[in-house]
Design a protein around this motif. Structure first.
Motif, mmCIF file in Angstrom:
data_model
loop_
_atom_site.group_PDB
_atom_site.id
_atom_site.type_symbol
_atom_site.label_atom_id
_atom_site.label_comp_id
_atom_site.label_asym_id
_atom_site.label_seq_id
_atom_site.Cartn_x
_atom_site.Cartn_y
_atom_site.Cartn_z
ATOM 1 N N PHE A 14 -8.638 -19.921 18.917
ATOM 2 C CA PHE A 14 -8.808 -20.023 20.410
ATOM 3 C C PHE A 14 -8.601 -21.104 20.944
ATOM 4 O O PHE A 14 -9.559 -21.856 20.495
ATOM 5 C CB PHE A 14 -9.993 -19.129 21.001
ATOM 6 N N VAL A 16 -9.944 -24.468 22.963
ATOM 7 C CA VAL A 16 -11.153 -24.317 23.916
ATOM 8 C C VAL A 16 -11.213 -26.024 24.597
ATOM 9 O O VAL A 16 -10.619 -26.611 23.726
ATOM 10 C CB VAL A 16 -12.500 -24.150 23.244
ATOM 11 N N LEU A 25 -10.733 -23.366 18.163
ATOM 12 C CA LEU A 25 -12.038 -22.576 17.817
ATOM 13 C C LEU A 25 -11.332 -21.466 16.645
ATOM 14 O O LEU A 25 -10.454 -20.872 16.968
ATOM 15 C CB LEU A 25 -12.614 -22.050 18.917
ATOM 16 N N GLU A 46 -23.365 -12.874 10.662
ATOM 17 C CA GLU A 46 -24.257 -13.106 11.791
ATOM 18 C C GLU A 46 -23.128 -13.468 13.196
ATOM 19 O O GLU A 46 -22.229 -13.477 12.972
ATOM 20 C CB GLU A 46 -24.857 -14.691 11.761
ATOM 21 N N SER A 47 -24.094 -13.301 14.181
ATOM 22 C CA SER A 47 -23.188 -13.134 15.513
ATOM 23 C C SER A 47 -22.358 -14.277 15.559
ATOM 24 O O SER A 47 -22.735 -15.417 15.357
ATOM 25 C CB SER A 47 -24.364 -13.266 16.696
ATOM 26 N N GLY A 48 -21.359 -14.049 16.070
ATOM 27 C CA GLY A 48 -20.219 -15.306 16.131
ATOM 28 C C GLY A 48 -19.422 -15.732 14.937
ATOM 29 O O GLY A 48 -18.646 -16.535 14.998
ATOM 30 N N CYS A 49 -19.604 -14.931 13.938
ATOM 31 C CA CYS A 49 -18.896 -15.437 12.665
ATOM 32 C C CYS A 49 -17.155 -14.688 12.625
ATOM 33 O O CYS A 49 -16.652 -15.207 11.882
ATOM 34 C CB CYS A 49 -19.598 -14.560 11.315
ATOM 35 N N LYS A 51 -16.676 -11.236 13.454
ATOM 36 C CA LYS A 51 -16.296 -9.909 13.075
ATOM 37 C C LYS A 51 -15.375 -9.140 13.878
ATOM 38 O O LYS A 51 -14.358 -8.353 13.759
ATOM 39 C CB LYS A 51 -17.668 -9.130 13.034
ATOM 40 N N SER A 52 -15.839 -9.157 15.417
ATOM 41 C CA SER A 52 -14.984 -8.458 16.393
ATOM 42 C C SER A 52 -13.860 -8.894 16.418
ATOM 43 O O SER A 52 -12.613 -8.327 16.702
ATOM 44 C CB SER A 52 -15.692 -8.501 17.612
ATOM 45 N N THR A 53 -13.355 -10.393 16.260
ATOM 46 C CA THR A 53 -12.089 -10.979 16.503
ATOM 47 C C THR A 53 -11.209 -10.466 15.291
ATOM 48 O O THR A 53 -10.035 -10.034 15.449
ATOM 49 C CB THR A 53 -12.330 -12.466 16.397
ATOM 50 N N GLU A 179 -20.111 -2.327 15.316
ATOM 51 C CA GLU A 179 -21.307 -2.054 15.847
ATOM 52 C C GLU A 179 -21.758 -0.595 16.507
ATOM 53 O O GLU A 179 -22.152 -0.613 17.710
ATOM 54 C CB GLU A 179 -21.979 -3.157 16.731
ATOM 55 N N HIS A 212 -24.509 -5.413 11.961
ATOM 56 C CA HIS A 212 -25.762 -6.361 11.916
ATOM 57 C C HIS A 212 -26.593 -6.079 10.771
ATOM 58 O O HIS A 212 -27.294 -6.527 10.083
ATOM 59 C CB HIS A 212 -26.499 -6.431 13.111
ATOM 60 N N PRO A 280 -17.464 -23.936 14.710
ATOM 61 C CA PRO A 280 -16.231 -23.140 14.412
ATOM 62 C C PRO A 280 -15.062 -24.101 14.997
ATOM 63 O O PRO A 280 -14.007 -23.582 14.932
ATOM 64 C CB PRO A 280 -16.402 -21.802 15.051
HETATM 65 N N1 ATP Z 1 -11.258 -15.056 24.077
HETATM 66 C C1 ATP Z 1 -12.167 -15.990 23.088
HETATM 67 N N2 ATP Z 1 -11.665 -17.287 23.488
HETATM 68 C C2 ATP Z 1 -12.402 -18.477 22.928
HETATM 69 N N3 ATP Z 1 -13.374 -18.041 22.011
HETATM 70 C C3 ATP Z 1 -13.536 -16.697 21.537
HETATM 71 C C4 ATP Z 1 -12.996 -15.666 22.340
HETATM 72 N N4 ATP Z 1 -13.246 -14.540 21.537
HETATM 73 C C5 ATP Z 1 -14.085 -14.995 20.558
HETATM 74 N N5 ATP Z 1 -14.212 -16.336 20.628
HETATM 75 C C6 ATP Z 1 -15.259 -17.023 19.712
HETATM 76 O O1 ATP Z 1 -14.705 -16.811 18.473
HETATM 77 C C7 ATP Z 1 -16.060 -16.444 17.633
HETATM 78 C C8 ATP Z 1 -16.176 -15.317 17.075
HETATM 79 O O2 ATP Z 1 -16.538 -14.299 18.036
HETATM 80 P P1 ATP Z 1 -16.579 -12.702 17.443
HETATM 81 O O3 ATP Z 1 -16.990 -11.947 18.804
HETATM 82 O O4 ATP Z 1 -15.569 -12.424 16.844
HETATM 83 O O5 ATP Z 1 -17.983 -12.786 16.847
HETATM 84 P P2 ATP Z 1 -18.879 -11.392 16.250
HETATM 85 O O6 ATP Z 1 -19.056 -12.120 14.726
HETATM 86 O O7 ATP Z 1 -18.283 -10.207 16.629
HETATM 87 O O8 ATP Z 1 -19.927 -11.692 16.950
HETATM 88 P P3 ATP Z 1 -21.280 -10.562 17.266
HETATM 89 O O9 ATP Z 1 -22.001 -10.213 16.211
HETATM 90 O O10 ATP Z 1 -22.098 -11.456 18.361
HETATM 91 O O11 ATP Z 1 -20.528 -9.467 17.875
HETATM 92 C C9 ATP Z 1 -17.130 -17.225 18.369
HETATM 93 O O12 ATP Z 1 -17.543 -18.347 18.287
HETATM 94 C C10 ATP Z 1 -16.731 -16.789 19.810
HETATM 95 O O13 ATP Z 1 -17.341 -17.731 20.836
#
Ligand code: ATP
Ligand code: MG
Length: 330
Positions: A14, A16, A25, A46-49, A51-53, A179, A212, A280
């Motif tokens: 992404f 930034v 990022l 952990e959060s932000g690693c 997973k959702s992406t 989740e 988680h 990241p």
């Molecule tokens: N559209 C976007 N633009 C910029 N950065 C993004 C975007 N979507 C996600 N990120 C960044 O990508 C990284 C991964 O985010 P992601 O949501 O995939 O994490 P996650 O493991 O699902 O976290 P959580 O456990 O909190 O749900 C994070 O640093 C987030 O800030």
């Protein structure tokens, strides 16, 4: 066994702004893994690693920057996320979202929500569609009397059931759950997890289960993937990974659970050193991402980024100094 879904060197960056410059990022930074038919794979980290992406790349609601998503050996990573809505494979990969309230249309009854999925994904209407809706309600234990209620007239657990029914009504080959119980009360979480466990047995779908909660993954999943800052750092059969985690990050995660690491207390070498995770944004590819928090970090970890490598027993780890593991018989 042929793979149902496979990610090959999958990346999503992404752009930034940082210090007035555009930087990248690395949310998902070169991930390889697969899911076999009927297999349940857990994804933790952990959060932000990322997973959702990763989930959004696999379900094709987000386009990759690089790499492939292969489904039944066809590259679906090239299908643009918008075009995916009309793609014949759409019905084979379905998703259950984190918050059932957010993900349901407040103006649709439960019946309409599930029927919409039958119409869009299976092209069915009328009596045939109605029968499919009721069948799916039965699978998830949703009383038929509740089908004509709107989301605000349903409890959290009932809404979660509607979200699951909507996802499974097209009888997908792969159900991705990000989740799925995080927004629910603990008592309801247990009921929904039991439901998922039963569906897994009865419908023979593959599951990718993001959580988680390591205990949930341990309970439900055949295999586990551990992510750290955009990368998979450890993968393997759940029992083997929980019994003898090889990556320092996985060891720290498991050491923090009640019961901790098998064979007694965790030593200092099994706990993460304090300090912030690396950023990241434009990470150094020649440096291990855990360096700075890793109790084992040595000079080489700052010079060569470790790659995911086979260590036997169906396991892989990305570490220059993994813990020696004894393979657990499955
Ligand atoms: N559209 C976007 N633009 C910029 N950065 C993004 C975007 N979507 C996600 N990120 C960044 O990508 C990284 C991964 O985010 P992601 O949501 O995939 O994490 P996650 O493991 O699902 O976290 P959580 O456990 O909190 O749900 C994070 O640093 C987030 O800030
Ligand atoms: Mg997430």
């Amino acid at each position: 066994m042929p793979h149902l879904l496979e990610a090959i060197s999958l990346k999503r960056l992404f752009p930034v702004k940082k210090d007035g410059q555009t930087r990248q990022l690395h949310a998902v930074d070169g991930i390889d893994f697969h899911i076999a038919p009927g297999e349940t794979v857990g994804l933790v980290g952990e959060s932000g690693c990322g997973k959702s992406t990763l989930v959004r790349l696999l379900t094709r609601t987000l386009d990759p920057s690089d790499g492939q998503v292969r489904f039944r050996n066809r590259d679906i990573g090239l299908v643009r996320s918008r075009a995916m809505a009309l793609h014949p494979q759409r019905k084979d990969i379905q998703m259950v979202f984190q918050d059932p309230t957010d993900s349901l249309n407040p103006r649709y009854t439960a019946r309409q929500t599930i029927a919409e999925s039958v119409r869009l994904l299976c092209g069915l209407r009328g009596a045939e569609a109605a029968a499919r809706v009721e069948e799916a309600a039965g699978w998830v234990g949703l009383p038929l009397a509740l089908l004509d209620r709107y989301p605000h007239q349903l409890s959290g657990g009932q809404k979660a059931r509607v979200g699951i029914a909507r996802a499974i009504v097209s009888r997908p080959a792969l159900l991705v759950l990000d989740e799925p119980t995080a927004a629910l009360d603990v008592s309801v979480q247990t009921v929904i997890l039991q439901l998922l466990e039963r569906l897994k047995q009865e419908l023979q779908m593959s599951f990718l289960f993001v959580s988680h909660d390591l205990n949930v993954v341990r309970l439900l999943c055949d295999r586990v993937l551990v992510m750290y800052l955009g990368r998979v750092v450890e993968a393997g059969p759940t029992d083997a990974v929980f019994h003898a985690p090889a990556h320092p990050y996985t060891r720290a995660l498991i050491a923090s659970l009640p019961g901790g690491l098998a064979g007694g207390q965790a030593s200092a070498a099994d706990l993460l050193v304090g300090g912030d995770p690396q950023s990241p944004i434009d990470p150094d590819p020649n440096r291990c991402r855990l360096l700075g928090r890793c109790p084992r970090g040595l000079a080489r970890c700052g010079e060569v980024g470790p790659q995911l490598e086979d260590i036997g027993g169906g396991r892989q780890v990305a570490c220059h100094y993994p813990a020696v593991v004894q393979h657990v018989r499955q």
